[in-house]
Design a protein around this motif. Structure first.
Motif, PDB file in Angstrom:
ATOM      1  N   GLY A  66       0.812  -1.067   0.124  1.00 17.02           N
ATOM      2  CA  GLY A  66      -0.046  -0.052   0.039  1.00 17.02           C
ATOM      3  C   GLY A  66       1.128   1.110   0.211  1.00 17.02           C
ATOM      4  N   LEU A  67       0.455   2.346  -0.886  1.00 16.19           N
ATOM      5  CA  LEU A  67       1.226   3.313  -1.034  1.00 16.19           C
ATOM      6  C   LEU A  67       1.589   3.820   0.376  1.00 16.19           C
ATOM      7  N   ASP A  68       0.779   4.046   1.445  1.00 15.54           N
ATOM      8  CA  ASP A  68       0.845   5.001   2.276  1.00 15.54           C
ATOM      9  C   ASP A  68       1.958   4.442   3.455  1.00 15.54           C
ATOM     10  N   ALA A  69       2.150   3.183   3.450  1.00 17.42           N
ATOM     11  CA  ALA A  69       3.073   2.312   4.148  1.00 17.42           C
ATOM     12  C   ALA A  69       4.555   2.322   3.580  1.00 17.42           C
ATOM     13  N   VAL A  70       4.669   2.715   2.258  1.00 13.61           N
ATOM     14  CA  VAL A  70       5.878   2.762   1.686  1.00 13.61           C
ATOM     15  C   VAL A  70       6.740   3.963   2.007  1.00 13.61           C
ATOM     16  N   THR A  71       7.931   3.934   2.160  1.00 16.07           N
ATOM     17  CA  THR A  71       8.650   5.055   2.476  1.00 16.07           C
ATOM     18  C   THR A  71       9.957   5.203   1.500  1.00 16.07           C
ATOM     19  N   VAL A  72      10.359   6.391   1.219  1.00 13.43           N
ATOM     20  CA  VAL A  72      11.542   6.345   0.323  1.00 13.43           C
ATOM     21  C   VAL A  72      12.788   5.603   0.724  1.00 13.43           C
ATOM     22  N   GLU A  73      12.897   5.463   2.003  1.00  7.47           N
ATOM     23  CA  GLU A  73      13.971   4.635   2.478  1.00  7.47           C
ATOM     24  C   GLU A  73      13.869   3.194   1.895  1.00  7.47           C
ATOM     25  N   ALA A  74      12.580   2.667   2.161  1.00  5.04           N
ATOM     26  CA  ALA A  74      12.378   1.307   1.696  1.00  5.04           C
ATOM     27  C   ALA A  74      12.648   1.047   0.070  1.00  5.04           C
ATOM     28  N   ILE A  75      12.042   2.026  -0.513  1.00  4.32           N
ATOM     29  CA  ILE A  75      12.482   2.282  -1.976  1.00  4.32           C
ATOM     30  C   ILE A  75      13.772   2.192  -2.382  1.00  4.32           C
ATOM     31  N   ALA A  76      14.633   2.929  -1.596  1.00  7.60           N
ATOM     32  CA  ALA A  76      15.935   2.852  -1.866  1.00  7.60           C
ATOM     33  C   ALA A  76      16.668   1.572  -1.495  1.00  7.60           C
ATOM     34  N   ASP A  77      16.309   1.173  -0.598  1.00  9.81           N
ATOM     35  CA  ASP A  77      16.919  -0.323  -0.027  1.00  9.81           C
ATOM     36  C   ASP A  77      16.612  -1.378  -1.039  1.00  9.81           C
ATOM     37  N   ALA A  78      15.448  -1.491  -1.460  1.00  8.26           N
ATOM     38  CA  ALA A  78      14.788  -2.368  -2.726  1.00  8.26           C
ATOM     39  C   ALA A  78      15.534  -2.066  -3.907  1.00  8.26           C
ATOM     40  N   ALA A  79      16.214  -0.880  -4.288  1.00 14.50           N
ATOM     41  CA  ALA A  79      16.728  -0.942  -5.531  1.00 14.50           C
ATOM     42  C   ALA A  79      18.389  -0.798  -5.077  1.00 14.50           C
ATOM     43  N   ASN A  80      18.693  -0.902  -3.980  1.00 16.66           N
ATOM     44  CA  ASN A  80      20.119  -1.155  -3.652  1.00 16.66           C
ATOM     45  C   ASN A  80      20.988   0.110  -3.586  1.00 16.66           C
ATOM     46  N   VAL A  81      20.196   1.372  -3.381  1.00 22.81           N
ATOM     47  CA  VAL A  81      20.834   2.630  -3.411  1.00 22.81           C
ATOM     48  C   VAL A  81      20.481   3.432  -2.215  1.00 22.81           C
ATOM     49  N   SER A  82      21.101   4.538  -1.976  1.00 21.56           N
ATOM     50  CA  SER A  82      21.351   5.134  -0.839  1.00 21.56           C
ATOM     51  C   SER A  82      20.047   6.192  -0.890  1.00 21.56           C
ATOM     52  N   ARG A  83      19.626   6.608   0.258  1.00 23.48           N
ATOM     53  CA  ARG A  83      18.638   7.718   0.239  1.00 23.48           C
ATOM     54  C   ARG A  83      18.907   8.781  -0.219  1.00 23.48           C
ATOM     55  N   ARG A  84      20.294   9.294  -0.172  1.00 28.08           N
ATOM     56  CA  ARG A  84      20.670  10.232  -1.034  1.00 28.08           C
ATOM     57  C   ARG A  84      20.727  10.075  -2.487  1.00 28.08           C
ATOM     58  N   THR A  85      20.792   8.885  -2.888  1.00 31.15           N
ATOM     59  CA  THR A  85      20.785   8.701  -4.381  1.00 31.15           C
ATOM     60  C   THR A  85      19.340   8.753  -4.806  1.00 31.15           C
ATOM     61  N   PHE A  86      18.541   8.084  -4.038  1.00 31.04           N
ATOM     62  CA  PHE A  86      17.156   8.409  -4.340  1.00 31.04           C
ATOM     63  C   PHE A  86      16.824   9.807  -4.850  1.00 31.04           C
ATOM     64  N   SER A  87      16.989  10.726  -3.774  1.00 31.10           N
ATOM     65  CA  SER A  87      16.954  12.082  -3.605  1.00 31.10           C
ATOM     66  C   SER A  87      17.460  12.747  -5.282  1.00 31.10           C
ATOM     67  N   ASN A  88      18.582  12.186  -5.713  1.00 29.04           N
ATOM     68  CA  ASN A  88      19.167  12.644  -6.910  1.00 29.04           C
ATOM     69  C   ASN A  88      18.205  12.609  -7.984  1.00 29.04           C
ATOM     70  N   TYR A  89      17.324  11.408  -8.016  1.00 32.12           N
ATOM     71  CA  TYR A  89      16.495  11.155  -9.082  1.00 32.12           C
ATOM     72  C   TYR A  89      15.277  11.636  -9.044  1.00 32.12           C
ATOM     73  N   PHE A  90      14.582  11.535  -7.766  1.00 31.99           N
ATOM     74  CA  PHE A  90      13.143  11.639  -7.617  1.00 31.99           C
ATOM     75  C   PHE A  90      12.934  12.454  -6.295  1.00 31.99           C
ATOM     76  N   SER A  91      11.856  13.517  -6.338  1.00 29.10           N
ATOM     77  CA  SER A  91      11.896  14.234  -5.030  1.00 29.10           C
ATOM     78  C   SER A  91      10.787  13.605  -4.021  1.00 29.10           C
ATOM     79  N   ASN A  92       9.989  12.734  -4.444  1.00 34.59           N
ATOM     80  CA  ASN A  92       9.388  11.921  -3.556  1.00 34.59           C
ATOM     81  C   ASN A  92       8.689  10.509  -4.141  1.00 34.59           C
ATOM     82  N   LYS A  93       8.141   9.779  -3.292  1.00 37.62           N
ATOM     83  CA  LYS A  93       7.922   8.221  -3.707  1.00 37.62           C
ATOM     84  C   LYS A  93       6.862   8.499  -4.920  1.00 37.62           C
ATOM     85  N   GLU A  94       5.980   9.216  -4.798  1.00 36.93           N
ATOM     86  CA  GLU A  94       4.959   9.369  -6.043  1.00 36.93           C
ATOM     87  C   GLU A  94       5.474   9.827  -7.333  1.00 36.93           C
TER      88      GLU A  94
END
Length: 200
Positions: free
Chosen positions: A31-59
């Motif tokens: 469910g979207l509400d339960a998903v965090t940016v950290e969880a997405i980054a972990d699942a993609a094997n990248v850092s939270r900072r790397t996520f922020s370099n590509y997207f501003s939020n999970k949506e």
């Protein structure tokens, strides 16, 4: 583009796609509400900072696929003959776009999108993904129109076309077993400008 630059861009594209796929998978599972940016980054094997370099939020990560497909649609429209009537150009580009983007759609992708349908926070982001290219499409269509009020008419045409596509794709996602090419052709035919409408 040299080889080093090309490799760098391919790596960026791969990371962006990995984050998008992780976001889609996790949102469908938890469910979207339960998903965090950290969880997405972990699942993609990248850092939270790397996520922020590509997207501003999970949506934004979730709808990256939509954005990519819409950029391709815009390219296909631009490749249509300049003297082709606007609605014909849009319809034929939409048919090719449908074949390219959804012809071999991964069943798991469809399942994930169907699991996410109805979430109140996603409708706005889906609309935003389409709206983001509306002005670009309107500018392209303005070159195909003649007469008065070209700026207004081109924006109306672009908005109408993109709304039809968005609704048709969502209808297809919501109704398993349907054929997207037929759904889009039907929707575009229903909204086609009357052949007898006076030219301005």
């Amino acid at each position: 583009m040299d080889e080093t630059t090309g490799l760098r861009e391919r790596k960026k594209a791969a990371t962006r796609l990995a984050l998008h796929e992780a976001a889609l998978r996790l949102a469908a599972e938890q469910g979207l509400d339960a998903v965090t940016v950290e969880a997405i980054a972990d699942a993609a094997n990248v850092s939270r900072r790397t996520f922020s370099n590509y997207f501003s939020n999970k949506e934004e990560a979730l709808f990256h696929g939509d954005t990519t497909r819409l950029r391709r649609l815009l390219q296909l429209i631009r490749e249509r003959p300049a003297d082709e009537p606007p609605w014909t150009a849009l319809s034929l580009a939409a048919e090719r776009f449908t074949e390219e983007a959804f012809g071999d759609a991964d069943p798991s992708w469809l399942t994930q999108r169907r699991q996410l349908r109805g979430h109140p926070g996603l409708a706005a982001h889906q609309v935003a993904a389409y709206t983001a290219i509306e002005r670009e499409l309107a500018a392209d269509l303005a070159h195909r129109l003649t007469g008065t009020d070209v700026a207004l008419r081109s924006r109306l045409l672009a908005a109408t076309f993109l709304a039809i596509l968005r609704v048709a794709v969502q209808h297809w996602i919501d109704h398993p077993g349907g054929q997207l090419p037929l759904t889009i052709r039907t929707a575009l035919a229903e909204a086609a400008p009357p052949a007898t409408a006076p030219r301005r």
